[in-house]
Write an enzyme that holds these catalytic residues in place. Structure first.
Site, PDB file in Angstrom:
ATOM      1  N   LYS A  86      19.489  92.419  55.643  1.00  0.00           N
ATOM      2  CA  LYS A  86      18.468  91.679  56.110  1.00  0.00           C
ATOM      3  C   LYS A  86      17.164  92.320  56.044  1.00  0.00           C
ATOM      4  O   LYS A  86      16.957  93.584  56.718  1.00  0.00           O
ATOM      5  CB  LYS A  86      18.672  91.145  57.485  1.00  0.00           C
ATOM      6  CG  LYS A  86      17.890  89.758  58.073  1.00  0.00           C
ATOM      7  CD  LYS A  86      18.578  89.470  59.168  1.00  0.00           C
ATOM      8  CE  LYS A  86      17.747  88.197  60.044  1.00  0.00           C
ATOM      9  NZ  LYS A  86      18.280  87.667  61.168  1.00  0.00           N
ATOM     10  N   SER A 162      18.978  83.083  61.346  1.00  0.00           N
ATOM     11  CA  SER A 162      18.047  83.426  60.524  1.00  0.00           C
ATOM     12  C   SER A 162      18.346  84.510  59.428  1.00  0.00           C
ATOM     13  O   SER A 162      17.782  84.805  58.275  1.00  0.00           O
ATOM     14  CB  SER A 162      16.916  84.227  61.144  1.00  0.00           C
ATOM     15  OG  SER A 162      17.395  85.270  61.690  1.00  0.00           O
ATOM     16  N   SER A 186      22.074  83.995  64.623  1.00  0.00           N
ATOM     17  CA  SER A 186      21.689  84.397  63.389  1.00  0.00           C
ATOM     18  C   SER A 186      22.737  84.791  62.504  1.00  0.00           C
ATOM     19  O   SER A 186      22.361  85.052  61.200  1.00  0.00           O
ATOM     20  CB  SER A 186      20.256  84.936  63.276  1.00  0.00           C
ATOM     21  OG  SER A 186      19.313  84.059  64.007  1.00  0.00           O
TER      22      SER A 186
END
Length: 474
Positions: A86, A162, A186
């Site tokens: 990420k 996310s 997330s």
């Protein structure tokens, strides 16, 4: 066997292929880069691909295997395995974007995040950074700066958030392992919607040094994978106290407690409960069906209530709003137009919260944690849906639940938020068949520091064929 075929296997199989000389690390990494190039125009999982770095690292591994250091290199558990992170993890030479426009102007990171370094020390090869919701504040990864991450199993639908790019990249077969973060769900939400395994470790288990924060008192880091064996291997490689130098003050600095050896221990002696109440009332029938399938496979027939769950989720909301806003106040004052509108408005609301509310939320959180700890004295494992529904269409604002229209973005985390609020370890396992065409995840929850239990149960479900993470047929 060609590298293009091997790269669609799990990481453990890839490492064995490199170890045995079936394929070189260079060819394996090149195959991953080729698949990213061929598929990411549709998936949009990656924001950065570090091609030259990845090939250079793979070449170093191949040279080491051919040298007198080869025996030692062959022992690395993730030998030659490509992975991605990420884009809130520091990658040396790149600005740490955290899904934002503002951080594109930041000074490039001088070094990799601690967890990136640990995976590379285990033999893995970083290939890039991944799409996410801006500043990790969202559950759908519909990022207006770089575009939405698409669910590989249905490109018209969200990948979750996310850490949406992290879930999508694994499901698409671009890489077998990714890293994400989980503040309110997330990791577990993208794992559920993309049909992969995701692990949120206990709060404080893995160091966050070198990652962009969202809510320091709630942030966790963890891996995604297409097999439990890979998930455990990545988790084990990232464990351990930090050495002297910059440290994460929230890291517990615990000694390594390997989870991989427990994967084959089965279910004997485990006390397993199924969470009812809140966790069934806020889930569509397919989410409940997925939990019921897992419970049946595990022989779990005790339904239990999580005490104070609604108060715990409310506390998490307030803490998230307030802490998240405090981090971004200077930019909110001087350049509000450079935020995504939804995250900007949530941060502004958080900045206006009375301090007394936040202090009370922390007190409620502590009391809630004590109540749940009492329940975990009676049960080793708790089961719950990971998301209230399967992946929604990109752009959808609402979904139906028991005749009510609910907003998608805040409610995708309605079942994960009460668990991360108190830092429990959770493995999201992907279940197929509950929805006509899409996966949906189930949370396997345990007491703090018992990642070995959640991974052991996940492995049993995988062996039984109840939880599977196939590569999407793009």
């Amino acid at each position: 066997m060609k590298a293009a075929e091997i790269v669609l296997r799990d990481a453990s199989s890839m490492a064995e292929a490199v170890r045995s000389g079936v394929v070189s690390a260079g060819d394996l990494v090149q195959a991953s880069l080729d698949r990213i190039a061929a598929t990411d125009v549709r998936v949009n999982a990656f924001t950065d691909v570090v091609r030259e770095r990845a090939l250079r690292r793979a070449s170093q591994i191949d040279q080491s295997l051919a040298s007198d250091r080869g025996a030692r290199t062959r022992e690395l558990p993730l030998l030659g395995v490509p992975f991605a992170v990420k884009n809130l993890f520091d990658i040396a030479g790149l600005p740490t974007l955290a899904g934002s426009k503002i951080e594109r102007e930041a000074t490039p990171a001088r070094s990799d995040a601690t967890l990136v370094r640990r995976l590379e020390s285990a033999g893995a090869v970083l290939v890039g950074g991944l799409n996410m919701d801006e500043y990790a504040y969202g559950f759908t990864t519909e990022n207006s700066h770089v575009g939405a991450a698409h669910n590989p199993h249905d490109l018209s639908r969200v990948a979750g958030g996310s850490s949406g790019g992290s879930g999508a990249a694994v499901a698409a077969g671009q890489v077998p392992i990714t890293l994400g973060s989980d503040t309110n769900g997330s990791i577990r939400v993208p794992a559920s919607l993309c049909g992969v395994f995701g692990l949120k470790p206990t709060f404080g288990r893995l160091p966050r040094t070198g990652s962009y924060p969202f809510v320091s008192s709630l942030d966790h880091l963890g891996p995604f994978a297409r097999s439990v064996r890979d998930l455990a291997a990545a988790y084990d490689a990232m464990q351990g106290p930090e050495t002297p130098g910059p440290r994460d003050p929230g890291c517990a600095q615990r000694s390594i407690e390997l989870a991989s050896p427990a994967l084959g221990h089965g279910l004997h002696g485990l006390r397993i409960g199924v969470l009812g109440g809140w966790f069934r009332e806020r889930a569509q029938p397919e989410a409940i069906t997925a939990v019921d399938a897992v419970a049946q496979a595990l022989g779990a027939n005790h339904t239990v209530e999580l005490p104070m769950v609604e108060a715990g989720r409310a506390a998490a909301f307030l803490i998230t709003n307030a802490e998240g806003a405090a981090l971004h106040l200077p930019d909110l004052r001087t350049r509000p137009q450079d935020f995504e509108p939804l995250s900007r408005d949530r941060f502004l609301a958080g900045a206006l919260l009375p301090a007394a509310w936040v202090a009370r939320a922390q007190r409620v959180r502590r009391l809630y944690a004590e109540q749940v700890a009492s329940l975990l004295d009676r049960f080793d494992i708790l089961l719950a849906p990971a998301t209230p529904c399967a992946a929604t269409p990109i752009g959808a604002e609402w979904f139906e639940l028991h005749g009510q229209r609910l907003p998608v973005r805040p409610n995708m985390g309605v079942l994960t938020q009460p668990i991360s609020c108190i830092g429990l370890p959770v493995c999201a396992v992907p279940v197929w068949g509950a929805h006509p065409s899409l996966p949906i995840g189930v949370q396997v929850i345990a007491a703090p520091w018992r990642e070995d239990l959640v991974l052991r149960v996940a492995a049993a479900l995988e062996s039984a064929g109840v939880a599977q993470a196939p590569v999407a047929p793009l």
